[in-house]
Motif scaffolding. Structure first.
Motif, PDB file in Angstrom:
ATOM      1  N   LYS A   1      -8.804 -26.014  78.095  1.00 33.00           N
ATOM      2  CA  LYS A   1      -9.358 -26.519  79.350  1.00 33.00           C
ATOM      3  C   LYS A   1      -9.614 -25.394  80.345  1.00 33.00           C
ATOM      4  CE  LYS A   1      -8.320 -31.378  80.026  1.00 33.00           C
ATOM      5  NZ  LYS A   1      -7.764 -32.371  80.977  1.00 33.00           N
ATOM      6  N   HIS A   2      -8.913 -24.304  80.206  1.00 30.41           N
ATOM      7  CA  HIS A   2      -9.095 -23.134  81.070  1.00 30.41           C
ATOM      8  C   HIS A   2     -10.017 -22.089  80.440  1.00 30.41           C
ATOM      9  CE1 HIS A   2      -5.726 -24.883  83.264  1.00 30.41           C
ATOM     10  NE2 HIS A   2      -5.942 -24.017  84.242  1.00 30.41           N
ATOM     11  N   GLY A   3     -10.807 -22.520  79.470  1.00 29.03           N
ATOM     12  CA  GLY A   3     -11.762 -21.609  78.841  1.00 29.03           C
ATOM     13  C   GLY A   3     -11.109 -20.520  78.030  1.00 29.03           C
ATOM     14  N   GLY A   4      -9.900 -20.783  77.504  1.00 28.40           N
ATOM     15  CA  GLY A   4      -9.175 -19.751  76.779  1.00 28.40           C
ATOM     16  C   GLY A   4      -8.739 -20.202  75.394  1.00 28.40           C
ATOM     17  N   LYS A   5      -7.625 -19.645  74.944  1.00 28.43           N
ATOM     18  CA  LYS A   5      -7.135 -19.908  73.590  1.00 28.43           C
ATOM     19  C   LYS A   5      -5.646 -19.615  73.546  1.00 28.43           C
ATOM     20  CE  LYS A   5      -8.289 -15.180  72.221  1.00 28.43           C
ATOM     21  NZ  LYS A   5      -9.064 -14.297  71.313  1.00 28.43           N
TER      22      LYS A   5
END
Length: 597
Positions: free
Chosen positions: A572-576
């Motif tokens: 959701k935070h554009g990460g992994k």
């Protein structure tokens, strides 16, 4: 001395006249003394005594001597000036000779052909540099001997161009230097050499063309490179033509230079009607009028689009967007995924742009169907969890009451059954609560704000402080962190789950939990490291799945949803997320949050 200077010859003539005049006067004086008087002295109008005559003669002699002195000084000055002029001329001639030598050396050693061709008094080469042999295969002497040799070597199709150089009638007064981009020469072995000619006519004082001077540069390698580039360009156009995505290419003047088959189908406009057109003509098939599109953002940093995109994102030099365009497919409309990138030359200058357009209508419909199904599943999950939780809590309460009030009646086996029922019901309630938490994580929107992660790290430290103290586990954290933009509660959930995971599955030898923070160009990177039992490399990816547990978790109470929640929050935070086993045991969990939120 007189104001006007006289030539050396004039001064010598005057000096000779004065000398003759003085000689005649002396002769007359001598004759007068012999004859007793002066009878023919032309410059004495009245007779005079011998004394007066002598005085007058002396005055005239002094006057004449003064004139001779003046003329002698003038002669010396003129001679000095003449010597200066001779010296200056010699210096100029020497400088000119050296300049001509430098020019000749430069011309003879230049890689280009340097030449002078005269029309008057006859057509001929008066100079041609040695490089002509390397380029055309003929020596300078052959050119000197045959003024028409260039016409014998030039490619027949280029003869009219060569006429422009070696025919005087081509030039007229005032014609500027002539540049012929391409001339082909056929060598004796049949190979073709390309040259570029730069020539200029030479005029005499009367304005007549007397010669032409020029430089011929070998551009064979450049022509080969241009031909290879042309072939590569044709191949590229061929590739673009058969790309499955609708694709258009514009040059730096924003004129359409490629319009493939897929975009013809999407817009109904054949390439013959659009190639070469500018002024945003490529927008007409999509929006009905000329207007900027996503591809124009390649040239302009910001554009106020008259139509709406669902989103616009940029990664590197590539710009991405998504929009519904109603005029595509003859008015049927379509959801489009659009990607625009610049075309750069070797120096990095933008020379054009390419836009690829993909029809994602079916994908969008599937997404909507998935969302609808997900909503149904969510409602079903809430219903099931609610329906299950109530009776399980009831069972747990009844068994707990049974165990407390009738334990003395039950034998050892009965008491053990009660304990097992209590434990199972508690696990079921915990699982239901985790499922609800997981669903909330997926559904609840995040709230981005500016805050310092160290504040959240301290909150997690306080939450686990008692357990850390009881087990004697060291806690290591950064002294400070920079501000970030993210959802504060999401980061708290991530760190809480990762620390809880370390304490729960680290094993009895766990002695340290370390919280880390760093950042790179794209991400904020949080890490939780422990020195416990660790995990295997093969388990590093699958443990983030729903209900996935590591082998070291056997016998330890857990739901298998904690790390799945961490993964959901990171995405959701554009990460992994990722896990990396330590060399000597332990494990480090990494959670990436995008810096572009």
């Amino acid at each position: 001395m007189k104001d006007t200077e006289k030539s050396k010859e004039e001064l010598l003539r005057e000096l000779e006249v004065l000398r003759l005049h003085i000689a005649r006067m002396e002769e007359r004086q001598s004759a007068s003394q012999r004859g007793g008087g002066l009878r023919d002295v032309s410059f004495m109008p009245h007779p005079a005594s011998t004394r007066e005559l002598e005085d007058e003669l002396r005055r005239n002699q002094a006057y004449l001597e003064n004139i001779v002195a003046e003329r002698t000084a003038e002669l010396e000055y003129a001679n000095h000036k003449l010597q200066q002029e001779i010296s200056e001329r010699r210096r100029a001639e020497e400088a000119l000779r050296k300049s001509e030598e430098r020019y000749r050396r430069l011309a003879e050693n230049a890689p280009d052909i340097v030449y002078r061709f005269e029309f008057i008094p006859r057509r001929r080469f008066t100079f041609i540099s040695p490089s002509v042999q390397r380029i055309t295969g003929c020596t300078p002497d052959e050119y000197y001997a045959d003024p028409d040799l260039p016409f014998k070597l030039v490619h027949p199709e280029d003869t009219p161009l060569l006429e422009c150089v070696f025919r005087a009638r081509t030039f007229q007064e005032g014609v500027p230097a002539l540049c012929l981009p391409e001339l082909r020469w056929v060598r004796e072995d049949g190979t073709i050499i390309w040259t570029e000619e730069h020539t200029a006519p030479i005029y005499d004082e009367e304005g007549n063309i007397v010669a032409v001077e020029g430089i011929a540069r070998n551009i064979t390698q450049r022509k080969k490179a241009e031909e290879e580039l042309k072939v590569a360009h044709q191949k590229l156009l061929g590739i673009i033509e058969f790309l499955p995505d609708a694709t258009l290419v514009i040059d730096e003047d924003r004129k359409v230079i490629a319009w493939n088959r897929a975009i013809e189908i999407m817009t109904g406009v054949p390439k013959e009607d659009i190639l070469g057109k500018g002024n945003h003509a490529y927008a007409v098939p999509f929006y009905g009028d000329s207007r900027p599109m996503l591809i124009d953002l390649v040239f302009c940093g910001e554009i106020d689009f008259p139509h709406a995109y669902d989103f616009i994102r940029k990664k590197g030099n590539t710009i991405y967007a998504e929009a519904f365009v109603p005029q595509t497919y003859l008015g049927e409309g379509a959801y489009l995924w659009i990607m625009a990138s610049p075309l750069l030359d070797d120096s990095g200058r933008i020379i054009g742009a390419i836009e690829s357009i993909r029809d994602i209508t079916e994908h969008k419909l599937m997404e909507q169907e998935v969302r609808n199904n997900a909503e149904k599943i969510k409602l079903f999950a809430y219903s099931v969890s609610h329906d299950l939780k109530s009776p399980i809590i009831g069972i747990n309460g009844l068994v707990r009451l049974l165990h407390r009030q009738y334990a003395h009646v039950l034998d050892e086996k009965g008491r053990r059954y009660c304990e097992q029922i209590l434990k199972a019901s508690e696990q079921a309630v915990g699982l239901i609560e985790e499922i609800n938490e997981y669903i909330k994580t997926k559904e609840i929107p995040v709230h981005y704000e500016e805050f310092k992660p160290i504040e959240v790290i301290r909150m997690v430290r306080d939450e686990f402080d008692a357990l850390l103290s009881v087990r004697g586990i060291d806690w290591v954290q950064p002294d400070s962190t920079p501000s970030i933009r993210a959802d504060r509660m999401s980061l708290l959930r991530v760190l809480r789950n990762l620390v809880d995971n370390a304490l729960k599955y680290g094993g009895p030898d766990l002695s340290e939990v370390r919280i880390g923070y760093e950042q790179d160009e794209d991400f904020h990177i949080f890490s939780v490291t422990d020195d416990g039992v660790g995990i295997r490399d093969v388990d590093c990816e699958k443990i983030f799945g729903v209900f996935q547990r590591n082998e070291t978790a056997r016998g330890i109470q857990g739901t298998g949803l904690g790390l799945a929640i961490v993964k959901e929050i990171a995405e959701k935070h554009g990460g992994k997320v990722m896990a990396k086993p330590g060399r000597k045991g332990g494990v480090t969990f990494y959670c990436y949050f995008s810096r572009g939120l």
